[in-house]
Design an enzyme around this catalytic site. Structure first.
Site, short mmCIF file in Angstrom:
data_model
loop_
_atom_site.label_atom_id
_atom_site.label_comp_id
_atom_site.label_asym_id
_atom_site.label_seq_id
_atom_site.Cartn_x
_atom_site.Cartn_y
_atom_site.Cartn_z
N CYS A 141 -16.92 29.82 -39.89
CA CYS A 141 -16.42 28.45 -39.74
C CYS A 141 -16.67 27.95 -38.31
CB CYS A 141 -14.94 28.39 -40.07
SG CYS A 141 -14.19 26.76 -39.86
N CYS A 144 -13.67 26.04 -36.83
CA CYS A 144 -12.56 26.93 -36.45
C CYS A 144 -12.84 27.65 -35.13
CB CYS A 144 -12.31 27.97 -37.54
SG CYS A 144 -12.06 27.30 -39.19
N ASP A 145 -14.06 28.13 -34.95
CA ASP A 145 -14.32 29.10 -33.89
C ASP A 145 -15.38 28.69 -32.87
OD1 ASP A 145 -12.47 30.84 -35.09
OD2 ASP A 145 -13.99 31.60 -36.45
#
Length: 335
Positions: A141, A144-145
């Site tokens: 993701c 997300c990261d």
């Protein structure tokens, strides 16, 4: 069967969506149970080392966030039962819903069901992927990261829209360089995205390696980081090592909905058809929440929001079960 055998609401899945639904249902004094297939609730978020895009938390680990959610849920009286892998869902003539677990080991009954079994990132299955995911160096993701890789070099894998879009997202916002690996010479992504990708490659922010596959992710001696990755050209067989700081794998999602195929209509990818406003499915009394539903945003915050909406819709259903189909586009819910 006595009334004590029937819950008001049964939630399949103990991830963020299911736990959010349980919190709202339990606070409304509904007798609530969460069935989690694993030994601990939490789902995929347990594998996330740092979360920085969930409102209210500057930074928190997946396990810590789940612990807070579980404590809230239990505070209001909801039950969480682990090692309960749902294997069948049926609706009786009297409207009671039954969820079979562990292939017939037990049947749980409820007046309403919220399906939040989630989905799983499709993995490559290459050596080093699992252990370095646990170390926080393999991600699925970019949203997300991506922020964890500012000014670093990452490898991305995939050839569809998500792979190209997220590689561009990383290159434009965070990383010093993104090397995109795809096993074919042609991309499945939309032409306009591929054109933008090639422009970024001309500018040096992106490197494109085709037709190429990721063969192995080699950890450092202490297993805390990536030492290098091994890439293979599928046409020539040539193998090379590449130093990168992180690996992002974008080869799709797999919703955990196979056990519902005889009960609910799902699209060709297995995502459950649902009304995106009310979270209703075509089956009366059955709601859906989180990453397993069609058109889900696949984000932690939106999964929790789905669970909240589904739980809030319980009142209307319990008040008037016969009104379930009002406002529903049945054609849209029947793939």
């Amino acid at each position: 069967m006595s009334e004590s055998d029937v819950y008001d609401v049964l939630i399949v899945g103990g991830g963020p969506a299911g736990l959010a639904a349980a919190l709202y249902a339990a606070r409304d004094r509904y007798r609530t149970v969460v069935l989690e297939k694993n030994g601990l609730p939490g789902g995929q978020i347990l594998l996330t080392d740092r979360i920085e895009n969930y409102p209210g938390w500057e930074s928190i680990s997946g396990p810590d966030l789940v612990q807070h959610q579980v404590e809230q849920v239990r505070k209001f009286g909801a039950e969480i039962v682990t090692d309960q892998a749902a294997s069948r869902l049926t609706r009786r003539d009297d409207g009671i819903l039954e969820v079979e677990v562990n292939r017939g080991e037990k049947v749980h009954r409820a007046r309403a069901v919220i399906l939040a079994p989630g989905s799983e990132y499709r993995q490559l299955g290459v050596p080093g992927e699992k252990e370095l995911r646990q170390a926080g160096k393999v991600s699925y993701c970019a949203t997300c990261d991506g922020a964890f890789y500012r000014d670093k070099h990452v490898l991305t894998v995939g050839g569809g829209n998500t792979a190209v879009e997220d590689t561009l997202y990383l290159a434009k916002n965070f990383v010093a360089k993104a090397t995109l690996v795809h096993r074919r010479n042609e991309f499945r992504a939309q032409k306009v995205l591929v054109e933008e990708l090639r422009r970024q490659a001309d500018g040096g922010k992106v490197e494109i390696q085709t037709p190429c596959v990721l063969e192995r992710i080699v950890p450092t001696a202490d297993k805390s980081a990536i030492d290098h990755v091994v890439l293979k050209n599928v046409e020539t067989g040539a193998v090379e090592q590449r130093k990168v700081d992180g690996v992002f794998i974008f080869v799709g999602m797999v919703p955990t909905t196979g056990w519902l195929k005889d009960t609910l209509k799902c699209n060709e990818h297995g995502y459950i058809a649902a009304d995106c406003v009310t979270m209703k499915t075509a089956l009366p009394g059955v709601f859906v929440a989180g990453d397993c539903r069609q058109q889900a945003a696949m984000q932690l915050a939106t999964a929790c929001a789905d669970g909240v909406v589904a739980a809030m819709m319980l009142k209307d259903y319990f008040r008037d079960p016969a009104s379930w189909s009002a406002g529903l586009n049945q054609e849209k819910l029947a793939w």
